[in-house]
Design a protein around this motif. Structure first.
Motif, PDB file in Angstrom:
ATOM      1  N   VAL B 232     -12.443  82.287 -45.682  1.00 52.91           N
ATOM      2  CA  VAL B 232     -13.473  82.920 -46.511  1.00 52.91           C
ATOM      3  C   VAL B 232     -12.994  84.271 -47.065  1.00 52.91           C
ATOM      4  N   ARG B 233     -12.226  85.017 -46.264  1.00 54.91           N
ATOM      5  CA  ARG B 233     -11.736  86.330 -46.730  1.00 54.91           C
ATOM      6  C   ARG B 233     -10.823  86.184 -47.943  1.00 54.91           C
ATOM      7  N   GLU B 234      -9.981  85.148 -47.899  1.00 54.34           N
ATOM      8  CA  GLU B 234      -9.064  84.956 -49.029  1.00 54.34           C
ATOM      9  C   GLU B 234      -9.815  84.499 -50.278  1.00 54.34           C
ATOM     10  N   VAL B 235     -10.772  83.596 -50.083  1.00 53.54           N
ATOM     11  CA  VAL B 235     -11.494  83.055 -51.247  1.00 53.54           C
ATOM     12  C   VAL B 235     -12.262  84.161 -51.964  1.00 53.54           C
ATOM     13  N   PHE B 236     -12.867  85.073 -51.208  1.00 53.71           N
ATOM     14  CA  PHE B 236     -13.654  86.126 -51.852  1.00 53.71           C
ATOM     15  C   PHE B 236     -12.780  87.211 -52.498  1.00 53.71           C
ATOM     16  N   ARG B 237     -11.452  87.105 -52.324  1.00 59.74           N
ATOM     17  CA  ARG B 237     -10.588  88.017 -53.085  1.00 59.74           C
ATOM     18  C   ARG B 237     -10.531  87.608 -54.556  1.00 59.74           C
ATOM     19  N   GLU B 238     -10.915  86.367 -54.850  1.00 62.74           N
ATOM     20  CA  GLU B 238     -10.796  85.855 -56.224  1.00 62.74           C
ATOM     21  C   GLU B 238     -12.082  86.097 -57.009  1.00 62.74           C
ATOM     22  N   GLU B 239     -12.494  87.349 -57.085  1.00 61.50           N
ATOM     23  CA  GLU B 239     -13.783  87.675 -57.694  1.00 61.50           C
ATOM     24  C   GLU B 239     -13.909  87.165 -59.138  1.00 61.50           C
ATOM     25  N   GLY B 240     -12.875  87.423 -59.935  1.00 57.79           N
ATOM     26  CA  GLY B 240     -12.925  87.035 -61.349  1.00 57.79           C
ATOM     27  C   GLY B 240     -13.062  85.527 -61.504  1.00 57.79           C
ATOM     28  N   ARG B 241     -12.285  84.792 -60.732  1.00 58.65           N
ATOM     29  CA  ARG B 241     -12.308  83.334 -60.786  1.00 58.65           C
ATOM     30  C   ARG B 241     -13.677  82.809 -60.344  1.00 58.65           C
ATOM     31  N   LEU B 242     -14.224  83.393 -59.291  1.00 59.40           N
ATOM     32  CA  LEU B 242     -15.526  82.945 -58.792  1.00 59.40           C
ATOM     33  C   LEU B 242     -16.615  83.176 -59.836  1.00 59.40           C
ATOM     34  N   ARG B 243     -16.524  84.303 -60.538  1.00 62.52           N
ATOM     35  CA  ARG B 243     -17.528  84.572 -61.580  1.00 62.52           C
ATOM     36  C   ARG B 243     -17.425  83.566 -62.719  1.00 62.52           C
ATOM     37  N   GLU B 244     -16.205  83.229 -63.090  1.00 63.73           N
ATOM     38  CA  GLU B 244     -16.016  82.207 -64.128  1.00 63.73           C
ATOM     39  C   GLU B 244     -16.655  80.888 -63.715  1.00 63.73           C
ATOM     40  N   LEU B 245     -16.673  80.636 -62.398  1.00 60.51           N
ATOM     41  CA  LEU B 245     -17.224  79.379 -61.888  1.00 60.51           C
ATOM     42  C   LEU B 245     -18.734  79.463 -61.672  1.00 60.51           C
ATOM     43  N   GLY B 246     -19.371  80.524 -62.162  1.00 61.02           N
ATOM     44  CA  GLY B 246     -20.831  80.653 -62.042  1.00 61.02           C
ATOM     45  C   GLY B 246     -21.263  81.181 -60.694  1.00 61.02           C
ATOM     46  N   LEU B 247     -20.298  81.638 -59.888  1.00 60.84           N
ATOM     47  CA  LEU B 247     -20.642  82.166 -58.569  1.00 60.84           C
ATOM     48  C   LEU B 247     -20.463  83.679 -58.581  1.00 60.84           C
ATOM     49  N   GLY B 248     -20.270  84.260 -57.422  1.00 60.57           N
ATOM     50  CA  GLY B 248     -20.063  85.693 -57.353  1.00 60.57           C
ATOM     51  C   GLY B 248     -19.381  86.009 -56.051  1.00 60.57           C
ATOM     52  N   VAL B 249     -19.530  87.237 -55.606  1.00 59.98           N
ATOM     53  CA  VAL B 249     -18.996  87.639 -54.317  1.00 59.98           C
ATOM     54  C   VAL B 249     -20.143  88.303 -53.560  1.00 59.98           C
ATOM     55  N   PRO B 250     -19.992  88.504 -52.245  1.00 60.39           N
ATOM     56  CA  PRO B 250     -21.057  89.205 -51.518  1.00 60.39           C
ATOM     57  C   PRO B 250     -21.263  90.604 -52.098  1.00 60.39           C
ATOM     58  N   ALA B 251     -22.478  91.148 -51.934  1.00 60.24           N
ATOM     59  CA  ALA B 251     -22.797  92.471 -52.470  1.00 60.24           C
ATOM     60  C   ALA B 251     -21.801  93.519 -51.969  1.00 60.24           C
ATOM     61  N   ALA B 252     -21.399  93.404 -50.692  1.00 62.04           N
ATOM     62  CA  ALA B 252     -20.475  94.390 -50.122  1.00 62.04           C
ATOM     63  C   ALA B 252     -19.103  94.312 -50.801  1.00 62.04           C
ATOM     64  N   THR B 253     -18.671  93.101 -51.136  1.00 60.70           N
ATOM     65  CA  THR B 253     -17.384  92.913 -51.809  1.00 60.70           C
ATOM     66  C   THR B 253     -17.440  93.488 -53.227  1.00 60.70           C
ATOM     67  N   GLU B 254     -18.586  93.267 -53.878  1.00 58.85           N
ATOM     68  CA  GLU B 254     -18.778  93.796 -55.228  1.00 58.85           C
ATOM     69  C   GLU B 254     -18.730  95.329 -55.207  1.00 58.85           C
ATOM     70  N   LEU B 255     -19.348  95.901 -54.194  1.00 60.83           N
ATOM     71  CA  LEU B 255     -19.336  97.356 -54.045  1.00 60.83           C
ATOM     72  C   LEU B 255     -17.902  97.841 -53.836  1.00 60.83           C
ATOM     73  N   ALA B 256     -17.149  97.153 -52.974  1.00 60.92           N
ATOM     74  CA  ALA B 256     -15.769  97.579 -52.707  1.00 60.92           C
ATOM     75  C   ALA B 256     -14.949  97.548 -53.989  1.00 60.92           C
ATOM     76  N   SER B 257     -15.119  96.523 -54.813  1.00 60.88           N
ATOM     77  CA  SER B 257     -14.290  96.513 -56.024  1.00 60.88           C
ATOM     78  C   SER B 257     -14.764  97.556 -57.031  1.00 60.88           C
ATOM     79  N   ALA B 258     -16.076  97.855 -57.059  1.00 57.94           N
ATOM     80  CA  ALA B 258     -16.566  98.936 -57.928  1.00 57.94           C
ATOM     81  C   ALA B 258     -15.977 100.275 -57.475  1.00 57.94           C
ATOM     82  N   LEU B 259     -15.849 100.465 -56.154  1.00 59.86           N
ATOM     83  CA  LEU B 259     -15.283 101.718 -55.641  1.00 59.86           C
ATOM     84  C   LEU B 259     -13.800 101.810 -55.973  1.00 59.86           C
ATOM     85  N   ARG B 260     -13.092 100.692 -55.804  1.00 57.08           N
ATOM     86  CA  ARG B 260     -11.647 100.715 -56.093  1.00 57.08           C
ATOM     87  C   ARG B 260     -11.413 101.004 -57.573  1.00 57.08           C
TER      88      ARG B 260
END
Lengths: 287, 289
Positions: B232-260
């Motif tokens: 699961v940790r590896e799959v959620f690294r693919e944020e862009g790909r997941l969004r293209e597939l109509g999905l997303g990432v957990p809120a915490a993951t989204e926050l981490a990438s906004a911070l980075r």
């Protein structure tokens, strides 16, 4: 006609009970009073069984209160002769899009409501075009419902309601069955309608959706337990925790950092708010 | 001992096959499950998740490709899948719509009675099933099913499947429409089923936060195929790909990438609220670079 900011809907001292099989009654709402102002976005949260859906159904006369009154734009829902007008004023969109689409083609589904209002052909056509354009489903007009995604179906359902030109749209857990992109589609569509002055009443279990509201009402055991603006509500998470409700994850993260001593200045409601606030914070151990 | 419980390879399925309305639901899907694993299946609406899981206990048979469940080849028309249904428990979307007995206890007892269990065994299984989902046996067994709240009805339906004591529990969107408390309770009940009894779980969901919290490994489906598969940790690294597939990432993951994106250095993968608090606190209290 009431003016912007004036109450569009008034719920006065309403109680509702349902009979249950085997005798007896279950109390769904007890002594509920509230106002829904024209053009506001009101979000209602609460547990399953707290009375949210009953409250939603009171707003357009699908449920008539056992005690108390509900008035919509000055008309009582108890008055059977006014119910048709009330339902044009307050449109409902439910959880499961498959239960709401009646026609075999998108365009006909959107036209179903206005066709039953006895309008001229030109007026129907204009309303259908306008509703499809605003929900961005014009390109789907010839599609059959089974060819649509969940988010598309819900937007078609909303377009059908919008074609009735309601002053208020009630979204009763309309995003519960959708995937993340479908949820975003429906919420963005509701936000666009809200900007155009449509009153939005949204019922949801997703705390992250609460941020979009002007005002939040928390129902617990059939009563209004809390009423506040979202930021105010999440500023005091203890009360929400007592009611066993969540705060949005970003609000929770900020709250836990603050309790460790981080000097976060605000109660963030969105990822962007928290990221901006955090990125500009001074580091604790600056050399 | 680890054993392969489910193996799906190059699975194809069509709805209304051979009619003008024919549509393809699965086109080359794959899936595996080993003993006591917790696996997530994510995908946008219509990606084929529900069609795939209905193959696991033989409700649907493969049109093309292989489905092996507990050593049984479901492509073999002579195989009777009914025996599998004791081992693979399938909980559909909105399972509370399938409650039919007037009282909670009788509804949950239906399965064990059909299995031919004696009175004492039926009672034991009903009680265990109810306790596993956090319903008190004495408090609920004689309640009317239709006087329950939505969350309670969902638990009763789940208890009915648990009373069959399956080795694998397949749950299709089990938390959709539940309130936060009922969600938390249900996820905790599922985790303890896995930890205490070793029940393998297949969790179909498009709630990214819950997937991050519950599962070890996740498959992502799109257009009837398995397009991403991994921890699961590896799959959620693919944020862009997941969004293209109509999905997303957990809120915490989204926050981490906004911070980075804002130049904040955060250590490690961030999937949950706990991860985010730790990473942000560490970054905050470490000397500025």
């Amino acid at each position: 006609m009431t003016a912007p900011g004036e109450p569009l809907i008034r719920v006065d001292d309403v109680s509702v009970a349902y009979p249950v099989p085997g005798g007896g009654r279950v109390q769904a709402l007890t002594d509920v009073s509230l106002e829904i102002r024209r053009s506001e976005w009101l979000t209602i949260i609460g547990h399953n069984g707290s009375g949210k859906s009953t409250l939603a159904k009171l707003l357009n006369g699908l449920v008539i209160p056992g005690r108390g009154t509900v008035t919509v734009d000055g008309l009582s829902t108890r008055d059977a002769e006014q119910r048709r007008r009330i339902r044009q004023t307050v449109g409902m969109v439910f959880q499961n899009p498959d239960n709401q689409i009646v026609a075999t083609v998108v365009e006909e589904d959107v036209a179903f409501g206005p066709e039953n209002l006895g309008l001229s052909r030109a007026e129907i056509g204009e309303r259908v075009e306008d509703a499809m354009r605003r929900l961005e489903v014009t390109g789907l007009r010839g599609r059959a419902p089974h060819q649509l995604s969940g988010g598309q179906k819900q937007r078609v359902a909303i377009a059908g309601v919008l074609a009735m030109r309601p002053a208020c749209l009630v979204l009763d857990e309309s995003t519960a069955m959708l995937d993340p992109s479908g949820r975003a589609e429906v919420l963005d569509a509701a936000a666009a309608l809200h900007r155009d002055g449509v009153t939005i009443v949204a019922i949801t279990h997703f705390m992250s959706e609460v941020a979009r509201a002007d005002r939040v009402i928390v129902l617990a055991e059939g009563r209004v337990a809390l009423q506040a603006a979202p930021r105010e509500l999440f500023a005091g998470p203890e009360r929400l925790r007592e009611l066993e409700l969540d705060v949005p994850q970003v609000t929770d993260i900020a709250d836990r950092l603050r309790r460790r001593g981080a000097d976060l200045p605000l109660v963030p409601l969105t990822v962007a708010e928290l990221a901006d606030a955090y990125a500009t914070m001074p580091r604790l151990a600056l050399r | 001992m680890t054993e392969r419980l489910i193996e799906v390879r190059d699975l194809w399925h069509w709805y209304l096959r051979g009619t003008p309305l024919e549509s393809v639901a699965l086109q080359g899907a794959s899936f595996t499950l080993d003993t006591a694993e917790v696996v997530g299946i994510m995908g946008h609406t219509g990606s084929g998740k529900s069609t795939l899981v209905q193959h696991f206990n033989g409700l649907l048979r493969p049109h093309k490709g292989t489905v092996r469940v507990c050593g049984t080849d479901l492509g073999d028309r002579r195989v009777d899948p009914r025996a599998l249904r004791r081992r693979i428990g399938l909980v559909f979307q909105f399972p509370e719509q399938q409650l039919f007995d007037p009282t909670v206890g009788d509804d949950i007892a239906f399965g064990p009675r059909k299995l031919g269990c004696d009175r004492a065994e039926v009672r034991r299984r009903v009680q265990a099933g109810m306790e596993a989902v956090g319903l008190s046996f004495e408090g609920f067994k004689d309640r009317y099913t239709f006087g329950l709240s939505g969350g309670e009805m969902r638990k009763v339906a789940l208890a009915g499947v648990l009373a069959l004591e399956p080795e694998v529990l397949v749950l299709d969107e089990p938390t959709a429409g539940l309130d936060p408390r009922a969600r938390r309770d249900l996820l905790a009940a599922l985790r303890s089923l896995h930890d205490d009894r070793g029940t393998a779980l297949i969790f179909v969901s498009h709630n990214m936060d819950e997937v991050a919290e519950l599962v070890e490994r996740v498959d992502v489906m799109s257009d009837g195929r398995t397009v991403i598969s991994g921890p699961v940790r590896e799959v959620f690294r693919e944020e862009g790909r997941l969004r293209e597939l109509g999905l997303g990432v957990p809120a915490a993951t989204e926050l981490a990438s906004a911070l980075r994106q804002r130049g904040v250095a955060l250590p490690g993968d961030v999937l949950t609220v706990d991860d985010a608090v730790e990473a942000m606190w560490t970054s905050l209290s470490s000397p500025a670079a």
